[in-house]
Write a protein that holds these residues in place. Structure first.
Motif, PDB file in Angstrom:
ATOM      1  N   ARG A 158       0.809  -1.208   0.000  1.00  0.00           N
ATOM      2  CA  ARG A 158       0.000   0.000   0.000  1.00  0.00           C
ATOM      3  C   ARG A 158       0.846   1.263   0.000  1.00  0.00           C
ATOM      4  NH1 ARG A 158      -5.105  -1.328   4.094  1.00  0.00           N
ATOM      5  NH2 ARG A 158      -6.064  -2.934   2.769  1.00  0.00           N
ATOM      6  N   ASP A 159       2.107   1.156   0.396  1.00  0.00           N
ATOM      7  CA  ASP A 159       2.980   2.325   0.319  1.00  0.00           C
ATOM      8  C   ASP A 159       3.625   2.473  -1.046  1.00  0.00           C
ATOM      9  OD1 ASP A 159       4.795   0.266   0.321  1.00  0.00           O
ATOM     10  OD2 ASP A 159       5.831   0.874   2.147  1.00  0.00           O
ATOM     11  N   GLY A 160       3.244   1.621  -2.031  1.00  0.00           N
ATOM     12  CA  GLY A 160       3.759   1.726  -3.386  1.00  0.00           C
ATOM     13  C   GLY A 160       5.023   0.955  -3.658  1.00  0.00           C
ATOM     14  N   SER A 161       5.531   0.182  -2.731  1.00  0.00           N
ATOM     15  CA  SER A 161       6.757  -0.584  -2.939  1.00  0.00           C
ATOM     16  C   SER A 161       6.442  -1.928  -3.583  1.00  0.00           C
ATOM     17  CB  SER A 161       7.480  -0.794  -1.605  1.00  0.00           C
ATOM     18  OG  SER A 161       6.614  -1.382  -0.649  1.00  0.00           O
ATOM     19  N   ALA A 162       7.422  -2.485  -4.295  1.00  0.00           N
ATOM     20  CA  ALA A 162       7.265  -3.746  -5.028  1.00  0.00           C
ATOM     21  C   ALA A 162       7.970  -4.869  -4.283  1.00  0.00           C
ATOM     22  CB  ALA A 162       7.815  -3.615  -6.439  1.00  0.00           C
ATOM     23  N   PHE A 163       7.380  -6.060  -4.338  1.00  0.00           N
ATOM     24  CA  PHE A 163       7.936  -7.232  -3.672  1.00  0.00           C
ATOM     25  C   PHE A 163       7.845  -8.432  -4.602  1.00  0.00           C
ATOM     26  CE2 PHE A 163       6.900  -4.468  -0.190  1.00  0.00           C
ATOM     27  CZ  PHE A 163       7.905  -4.692   0.752  1.00  0.00           C
ATOM     28  N   TYR A 220      11.141 -10.579  -1.258  1.00  0.00           N
ATOM     29  CA  TYR A 220      12.285  -9.752  -1.631  1.00  0.00           C
ATOM     30  C   TYR A 220      11.768  -8.370  -2.012  1.00  0.00           C
ATOM     31  CZ  TYR A 220      14.827 -14.176  -1.914  1.00  0.00           C
ATOM     32  OH  TYR A 220      15.394 -15.388  -1.632  1.00  0.00           O
ATOM     33  N   HIS A 221      12.352  -7.354  -1.394  1.00  0.00           N
ATOM     34  CA  HIS A 221      11.937  -5.975  -1.655  1.00  0.00           C
ATOM     35  C   HIS A 221      12.669  -5.481  -2.896  1.00  0.00           C
ATOM     36  CE1 HIS A 221      10.968  -1.783   0.220  1.00  0.00           C
ATOM     37  NE2 HIS A 221      10.576  -1.905  -1.027  1.00  0.00           N
ATOM     38  N   ILE A 222      11.893  -5.141  -3.944  1.00  0.00           N
ATOM     39  CA  ILE A 222      12.455  -4.698  -5.224  1.00  0.00           C
ATOM     40  C   ILE A 222      12.303  -3.179  -5.331  1.00  0.00           C
ATOM     41  CG2 ILE A 222      12.415  -5.036  -7.717  1.00  0.00           C
ATOM     42  CD1 ILE A 222      13.098  -7.540  -6.050  1.00  0.00           C
ATOM     43  N   PRO A 223      13.359  -2.459  -5.670  1.00  0.00           N
ATOM     44  CA  PRO A 223      13.240  -0.997  -5.806  1.00  0.00           C
ATOM     45  C   PRO A 223      12.215  -0.619  -6.874  1.00  0.00           C
ATOM     46  CG  PRO A 223      15.547  -1.666  -5.739  1.00  0.00           C
ATOM     47  CD  PRO A 223      14.748  -2.920  -5.864  1.00  0.00           C
ATOM     48  N   SER A 224      11.407   0.372  -6.576  1.00  0.00           N
ATOM     49  CA  SER A 224      10.407   0.880  -7.510  1.00  0.00           C
ATOM     50  C   SER A 224      11.051   1.861  -8.477  1.00  0.00           C
ATOM     51  CB  SER A 224       9.280   1.563  -6.736  1.00  0.00           C
ATOM     52  OG  SER A 224       8.682   0.684  -5.816  1.00  0.00           O
ATOM     53  N   PRO A 225      10.327   2.269  -9.526  1.00  0.00           N
ATOM     54  CA  PRO A 225      10.850   3.339 -10.387  1.00  0.00           C
ATOM     55  C   PRO A 225      11.142   4.587  -9.561  1.00  0.00           C
ATOM     56  CG  PRO A 225       8.959   2.285 -11.408  1.00  0.00           C
ATOM     57  CD  PRO A 225       9.056   1.720 -10.034  1.00  0.00           C
ATOM     58  N   PRO A 226      12.159   5.350  -9.923  1.00  0.00           N
ATOM     59  CA  PRO A 226      12.544   6.514  -9.114  1.00  0.00           C
ATOM     60  C   PRO A 226      11.376   7.476  -8.905  1.00  0.00           C
ATOM     61  CG  PRO A 226      14.190   6.051 -10.795  1.00  0.00           C
ATOM     62  CD  PRO A 226      13.020   5.174 -11.100  1.00  0.00           C
ATOM     63  N   ARG A 227      11.166   7.816  -7.642  1.00  0.00           N
ATOM     64  CA  ARG A 227      10.164   8.802  -7.233  1.00  0.00           C
ATOM     65  C   ARG A 227       8.749   8.424  -7.689  1.00  0.00           C
ATOM     66  NH1 ARG A 227      14.460  11.413  -9.204  1.00  0.00           N
ATOM     67  NH2 ARG A 227      13.411  11.712 -11.216  1.00  0.00           N
ATOM     68  N   GLN A 228       8.455   7.132  -7.747  1.00  0.00           N
ATOM     69  CA  GLN A 228       7.130   6.681  -8.155  1.00  0.00           C
ATOM     70  C   GLN A 228       6.586   5.684  -7.133  1.00  0.00           C
ATOM     71  OE1 GLN A 228       5.540   7.984 -10.661  1.00  0.00           O
ATOM     72  NE2 GLN A 228       7.274   9.138 -11.500  1.00  0.00           N
ATOM     73  N   PRO A 277      16.259 -13.573  -7.487  1.00  0.00           N
ATOM     74  CA  PRO A 277      16.149 -12.322  -6.750  1.00  0.00           C
ATOM     75  C   PRO A 277      17.269 -12.109  -5.743  1.00  0.00           C
ATOM     76  CG  PRO A 277      14.041 -13.422  -6.874  1.00  0.00           C
ATOM     77  CD  PRO A 277      15.068 -14.392  -7.393  1.00  0.00           C
ATOM     78  N   GLU A 278      17.971 -13.194  -5.343  1.00  0.00           N
ATOM     79  CA  GLU A 278      19.048 -12.996  -4.393  1.00  0.00           C
ATOM     80  C   GLU A 278      20.188 -12.203  -5.007  1.00  0.00           C
ATOM     81  OE1 GLU A 278      20.145 -16.790  -3.016  1.00  0.00           O
ATOM     82  OE2 GLU A 278      18.257 -17.196  -1.969  1.00  0.00           O
ATOM     83  N   GLY A 279      20.240 -12.189  -6.344  1.00  0.00           N
ATOM     84  CA  GLY A 279      21.272 -11.403  -6.999  1.00  0.00           C
ATOM     85  C   GLY A 279      20.803 -10.046  -7.437  1.00  0.00           C
ATOM     86  N   MET A 280      19.538  -9.721  -7.133  1.00  0.00           N
ATOM     87  CA  MET A 280      19.004  -8.429  -7.515  1.00  0.00           C
ATOM     88  C   MET A 280      19.404  -7.380  -6.480  1.00  0.00           C
ATOM     89  SD  MET A 280      15.178  -9.647  -8.501  1.00  0.00           S
ATOM     90  CE  MET A 280      14.868 -11.006  -9.599  1.00  0.00           C
ATOM     91  N   ASN A 281      19.097  -6.171  -6.847  1.00  0.00           N
ATOM     92  CA  ASN A 281      19.320  -5.070  -5.925  1.00  0.00           C
ATOM     93  C   ASN A 281      18.104  -4.965  -5.013  1.00  0.00           C
ATOM     94  OD1 ASN A 281      20.217  -2.831  -4.629  1.00  0.00           O
ATOM     95  ND2 ASN A 281      19.606  -1.412  -6.253  1.00  0.00           N
ATOM     96  N   GLY A 282      17.918  -5.958  -4.170  1.00  0.00           N
ATOM     97  CA  GLY A 282      16.786  -5.996  -3.261  1.00  0.00           C
ATOM     98  C   GLY A 282      17.174  -6.650  -1.970  1.00  0.00           C
ATOM     99  N   ASN A 283      16.378  -6.470  -0.953  1.00  0.00           N
ATOM    100  CA  ASN A 283      16.642  -6.990   0.362  1.00  0.00           C
ATOM    101  C   ASN A 283      15.622  -8.055   0.719  1.00  0.00           C
ATOM    102  OD1 ASN A 283      18.686  -5.099   0.578  1.00  0.00           O
ATOM    103  ND2 ASN A 283      17.329  -3.577   1.522  1.00  0.00           N
ATOM    104  N   VAL A 284      16.053  -9.056   1.445  1.00  0.00           N
ATOM    105  CA  VAL A 284      15.173 -10.111   1.894  1.00  0.00           C
ATOM    106  C   VAL A 284      14.338  -9.584   3.052  1.00  0.00           C
ATOM    107  CG1 VAL A 284      15.031 -12.432   2.833  1.00  0.00           C
ATOM    108  CG2 VAL A 284      16.803 -11.865   1.169  1.00  0.00           C
ATOM    109  N   VAL A 285      13.033  -9.860   2.987  1.00  0.00           N
ATOM    110  CA  VAL A 285      12.116  -9.410   4.015  1.00  0.00           C
ATOM    111  C   VAL A 285      11.613 -10.619   4.763  1.00  0.00           C
ATOM    112  CG1 VAL A 285       9.986  -8.140   4.455  1.00  0.00           C
ATOM    113  CG2 VAL A 285      11.467  -7.455   2.585  1.00  0.00           C
ATOM    114  N   GLN A 286      11.439 -10.489   6.046  1.00  0.00           N
ATOM    115  CA  GLN A 286      10.963 -11.599   6.857  1.00  0.00           C
ATOM    116  C   GLN A 286       9.575 -12.025   6.412  1.00  0.00           C
ATOM    117  OE1 GLN A 286      12.616 -13.171   9.229  1.00  0.00           O
ATOM    118  NE2 GLN A 286      14.439 -11.883   9.220  1.00  0.00           N
TER     119      GLN A 286
END
Length: 1117
Positions: free
Chosen positions: A960-965, A981-989, A1107-1116
């Motif tokens: 709901r905060d606009g972030s991708a997983f 895995y938390h995936i970065p969204s498009p910049p400022r979107q 996704p472990e090689g992506m620019n993302g962080n593992v989320v519990q």
């Protein structure tokens, strides 16, 4: 409609529940205590036991009750240690809440009761504002408090991070004692009532619980909501007298009964004050006889007086909770309860049976007649064997214990005596309540004990019994003064030893009933009253056989006319047509629908529209076999429908027709015979018959109508004239796959599954067509402008919008002139203030801005000269269609695993998001059982709003905060996956919606005025802009990209809600080349994930990187 429960207590203190889908009462075997009263809602049931304690039974759900505890760790930088927990004396606590004012170390959090358990240990939240943070989850600022950022800067002197821990409610489907924070309440509880869930539509699910003690005091349970079903504490509410009984409705109605027989009405109940502010006294319905019981709903109040007469209060609504007068009703009851939809239940004074009020509707709240519920007990079927081995009360196998019935008011005593005397053949006659009361004043207290022990002789012994000692003391000396003050809480008890309390031909003696959780309305198909009816399957087969015989006879009769070259019939009438040229306006026209059948059996037709222009008669026509869709369209004041052809689809300008009057509207509304006939003519000319195929493309209009189109291998060719025809039902979104699994979600978040039928029950026979309902809200806005003399007032400037308007301010919409969307909709609620508005509101629902129109916010500033607030009113539609409801969790999004038609899978993966943001995985979904069996909850750190699963079991979701997983390790063997895995969204979107195909991922952002479409480059794993003005995106396995677009240029104007198809999409070219514009105007959703007719492209699919090689962080998890 999903099954719901009717709760009841018999005179022996045993609790029973009756499902609307069952035919037998189910006794709560797990209860180890006798209960006096119950009060139920759909989520849970509250009860008072004979130990005077409050118990709660929360119905188990596939979505657990989870409460998030959070605290913040704060640090300050110093030149020696860097960032450390050495804070300044003026700083906040090292461990605090978000504001820093409350000290919250990790070890200070305790479970509220033994009914809760911790899910896991504390962990750091590494998500900030929809973007992943660095390891450690720290956010930085210049000082406390200030604006925090995820990046450390040269002037960042303080930092903080959030710690999260979830606790889970574990006491489901069992009676759990509700803890009390007070050392001890002044006296035990005697009555209880819950409701108030319609006061606010907040997702937390706020609820009110009222209770009455033996001393006549009223108590209110605070802080009860979905995440805290037990509440927090009891608060006393002052009353002008001694209360003996209380009733709370689903809305803001609370009534109580005084000892003297008068009634109290609570006023001032609202969203910010659920306890209300004051009491108003209402006289008893009968001046000579006081009231002993009251029951309230949303817009009704029922009462019972001491002579068992039933009364209905007229004139009840949220603006007048006291009503205007009493109306005497037929029947004699000892108590009454009002449930959902203001349905009324009662217990008869003579036979102690449960009665249901028949004919209760929104237009006739008082109903028509009482109908008794059958006994519906398991013991009725096998009484002989059950009586020989009858278990003890509540299944206990200890030493013999007498069965003691619990009666909760004096009005039960005389009936209990008379009933038992009739069954035992006693010579004593029942005492009328008036005579009994006069004798009690001089001779005996009102509380009685009736013993049926063989040693007692023919004359029963009468005495007073205290509630707490009812099981151990069967006779107590009379104490007239004490008995008079507690007569309504006394009980009648008798000793039955180990015998079965009810005979084979006897129904239970009921003491209390609660229908607050029982969803019954005029369309409910209850099996309670037709247990002796024939098998439904045999009945359906019999009806089908008759239908087939009639069809064969009609075919034989039509064969006699085959020698005619063709048969022509014409349907004529008058309507209004929206003129194609400027100035556009409605003009009166005559129409003629001609249909003919050739010798080869083919059916063709032409629709003629005759009009007059400059005193010259003209006409336009449309060939039936060229019509691509006939769709109902929402209009401001008319009920219209649009006719699309390939040429008019390109122009975005269909033929729009409207009925001239309400009577004509009824003839030409969706689902009516006339409009269905025109649709059937189009289907006949194209040879479309029977239910949709598994490859069909489904879509939903903004009006909620469902349309389906059969694809062809030339779908990628441009142009491709797709023919759409309507399917019964009403939905907001729809999803499918190539195995025939189709799910939909209504406007009220109810989930529906396609049952394999087609059409509507009123125009063609189909055994899989059912009644479907949907509820949505209609919104209007109240606008005000500030002036220096009177402040905010409804007198605006001449250039201002209407003071009562729609969202744009261009259309005047008042409470009086605003009507439901169409005649098929009916109001089911009154106008209420809507607080769930983007930007927030103040306590009264107002939003403030500098001027109209502008960005609104919930708090007033010095520069705010205008304000507005939104009012909402719910309306309901009942229609028919091939859909079955999937209870009980409301959903906001659903996605189904796309696969090829020839694929063979053990189960179809289906993921969904509840309206509260919980992520769910449906188990047991197959082509044979598309509804599945149960939900599996997938843990998340925050609520989600969109989800999609791709062809290679790739599950993507948007929070709901606009972030991708991205969900890792999802497979057939592990349908729920392992972690997020938390995936970065498009910049400022901030992303709004996501759709996944086989090799590509597309997402739509929520950028306020315009929504942009982004696609994910799987090679460099970055987002790229594809196009703008997109509402919905959907992908299929065949590299098909479809969207619902806004602001599409047509020949006359911009078109909103246009279906568009992306051409030239390839694995190496995911962006595609150009758009092919399809049906336009008024579309909300489309899905092509079931289309797999065309073979996949020869290019080998490229799997997504790990996704472990992506620019993302593992989320519990």
């Amino acid at each position: 409609m999903p099954s719901s429960l009717l709760w009841a207590v018999d005179v022996f203190g045993r609790v029973y529940s009756l499902s609307t889908a069952a035919q037998q009462w189910d006794q709560c075997k797990e209860a180890q205590l006798e209960f006096k009263r119950v009060t139920a809602v759909q989520q849970c049931c509250w009860a008072i036991a004979c130990d005077h304690q409050i118990y709660l039974n929360v119905h188990a759900s596939d979505v657990p009750i989870r409460y998030k505890e959070e605290t913040y760790e704060n640090q300050r930088w110093n030149p020696v240690d860097g960032f450390s927990d050495r804070l300044l004396p003026s700083d906040r606590w090292q461990w605090s809440d978000m504001t820093g004012l409350k000290h919250q170390p990790l070890d200070s959090f305790q479970l509220p009761s033994e009914n809760w358990e911790w899910e896991a240990d504390w962990y750091v939240d590494e998500n900030f504002g929809g973007e992943p943070t660095e390891k450690g989850g720290w956010t930085y600022a210049i000082d406390f408090p200030a604006a925090y950022t995820k990046d450390k800067k040269w002037n960042s002197c303080v930092r903080r991070r959030r710690w999260i821990r979830y606790r889970r409610y574990k006491a489901c489907n069992t009676w759990a004692k509700v803890p009390s924070e007070q050392a001890g309440l002044p006296d035990p509880f005697n009555d209880i009532s819950c409701g108030g869930w319609e006061i606010s539509d907040e997702p937390r699910g706020q609820m009110s619980l009222w209770a009455v003690s033996l001393q006549g005091k009223v108590w209110f349970r605070e802080d009860i909501h979905h995440l805290n079903p037990e509440g927090s504490s009891w608060v006393e509410v002052q009353v002008p007298g001694e209360v003996v009984q209380i009733s709370c409705g689903a809305g803001d109605l609370v009534w109580a009964v005084l000892w003297e027989g008068q009634l109290l009405v609570r006023e001032g109940i609202g969203r910010d004050c659920p306890k209300g502010s004051s009491w108003v006294v209402v006289e008893s319905p009968s001046p000579e006889v006081g009231a002993i019981h009251v029951a309230v709903g949303v817009n009704v109040v029922w009462a019972v007086t001491k002579d068992h007469k039933v009364w209905f209060r007229r004139g009840i609504n949220s603006h007048n909770p006291c009503g205007s007068g009493w109306i005497g009703m037929v029947g004699e009851m000892v108590m009454i309860n009002v449930g959902l939809s203001d349905q009324v239940w009662g217990i008869g004074a003579e036979d102690r049976a449960i009665y249901m009020r028949q004919g209760v509707t929104a237009n006739e709240l008082s109903g028509k007649a009482w109908k008794a519920l059958p006994s519906l007990r398991d013991s009725d079927r096998a009484h002989s064997s059950a009586s020989a081995t009858a278990p003890l009360l509540h299944g206990q196998a200890d030493a013999p214990k007498p069965l003691i019935p619990k009666v909760t008011s004096d009005s039960f005593i005389s009936e209990l005596v008379s009933d038992r005397d009739r069954r035992e053949g006693a010579v004593s006659t029942p005492i009328p309540e008036e005579d009994q009361g006069s004798e009690q004043d001089d001779k005996a207290p009102p509380a009685l004990v009736l013993s049926h022990s063989p040693s007692c002789g023919p004359d029963p012994q009468w005495s007073n019994v205290d509630l707490e000692e009812a099981q151990t003391h069967l006779a107590v000396g009379a104490a007239s003064d004490a008995a008079e003050t507690s007569s309504l809480s006394s009980v009648a008890t008798y000793n039955l030893g180990l015998e079965e309390p009810y005979g084979p031909d006897e129904h239970p003696l009921w003491a209390w009933v609660s229908g607050g959780g029982c969803a019954v309305d005029s369309h409910s198909q209850l099996s309670w009253f037709n247990s002796s009816a024939g098998d439904p399957a045999q009945t359906a087969a019999w009806r089908k056989q008759i239908f087939e015989q009639l069809s064969e006879r009609s075919k034989r009769e039509m064969d006699n006319f085959r020698h005619y070259e063709q048969t022509v019939w014409v349907k004529k009438g008058t309507m209004q047509w929206w003129r194609d040229w400027k100035p556009h306006k409605w003009v009166d026209v005559r129409f003629a629908l001609e249909q003919y059948c050739g010798t080869d059996g083919s059916k063709e037709g032409i629709l003629f529209i005759y009009y007059t222009f400059n005193e010259e008669k003209k006409y336009l026509h449309a060939f039936i076999n060229e019509v691509t869709i006939l769709v109902p369209v929402l209009s401001d004041s008319k009920h219209t429908f649009a006719i699309y052809t390939p040429e008019r689809t390109k122009q975005r300008w269909p033929i729009r027709l409207a009925a001239e009057s309400d009577s004509d509207t009824q003839c030409w509304c969706p689902g009516s015979l006339q409009l269905a006939l025109l649709t059937m003519s189009c289907c006949d000319s194209r040879g479309v018959q029977g239910p949709p195929s598994k490859q069909a493309i489904w879509s939903v209009t903004c009006k909620g109508d469902i349309f389906v189109s059969e694809p062809s291998p030339s779908l990628e060719a441009s142009p491709y004239p797709m023919f759409w025809h309507q399917i019964g039902g009403h939905l907001r979104t729809i999803e499918c796959n190539s195995l025939g699994v189709v799910w939909g979600i209504g406007c009220d978040h109810t989930a529906w599954v396609y049952s394999g039928g087609y059409g509507e029950s009123d125009n063609q026979y189909n055994a899989n067509v059912h009644f479907t309902t949907d509820v949505k809200s209609v919104y209007i806005y109240e606008n005000q402008r500030w002036n220096p003399v009177t402040g905010y007032t409804n007198r605006g400037l001449p250039t201002d919008r209407y003071m009562w308007s729609d969202a744009s301010g261009l259309q005047e919409c008042t409470k009086a002139n605003t009507k439901p969307p169409s005649p098929h909709w009916t109001w089911v609620s009154d106008w209420t203030i809507d607080y769930n508005v983007s930007g927030g509101t103040d306590r009264e629902g107002w939003q403030y801005a500098a001027d109209f129109p502008a960005s609104y916010h919930g708090s007033k500033t010095l520069k705010d000269f205008v304000r507005r607030r939104r009012w909402a009113r719910k309306c309901k539609i009942t229609t028919t269609g091939p859909w079955q409801e999937v209870p009980p969790i409301p959903l906001c999004d659903v996605t189904i695993l796309p696969c090829m038609a020839q694929s063979k899978v053990e189960q179809v993966l289906l993921w969904a998001i509840s309206n509260k943001g919980d992520v769910l995985c449906r188990l047991g979904v197959t082509p044979e059982t598309p509804a599945g069996t149960s939900w599996l909850h997938v843990g998340t750190d925050q609520p989600f709003k969109s989800i999609s699963i791709g062809g290679a079991h790739q599950v993507w979701a948007i929070a709901r905060d606009g972030s991708a997983f991205y969900r890792g390790s999802v497979s057939q063997q592990n349908p729920a996956g392992d972690c997020w895995y938390h995936i970065p969204s498009p910049p400022r979107q901030k992303l709004k919606q996501v759709s996944v195909g086989r090799t590509s991922v597309y997402a739509v952002d929520d950028n306020g005025q315009s929504r942009n479409l982004h696609y994910l480059n799987v090679y460099v794993f970055t987002w790229a802009l594809a196009c703008i003005n997109v509402n919905i995106i959907v992908l299929s396995l065949l590299l098909q990209v479809w969207i619902i677009a806004d602001k599409v240029q047509g020949s006359h104007s911009l078109s909103c809600g246009t279906v568009c198809h992306r051409l030239g999409v390839q694995p190496m070219e995911p962006k595609g080349q150009s758009w092919d514009y399809g049906i336009g105007g008024g579309w909300d959703h489309i899905t092509v994930r079931g289309n797999s007719l065309e073979a996949p492209t020869p290019h080998s699919p490229l799997p997504l990187r790990n996704p472990e090689g992506m620019n993302g962080n593992v989320v519990q998890s």
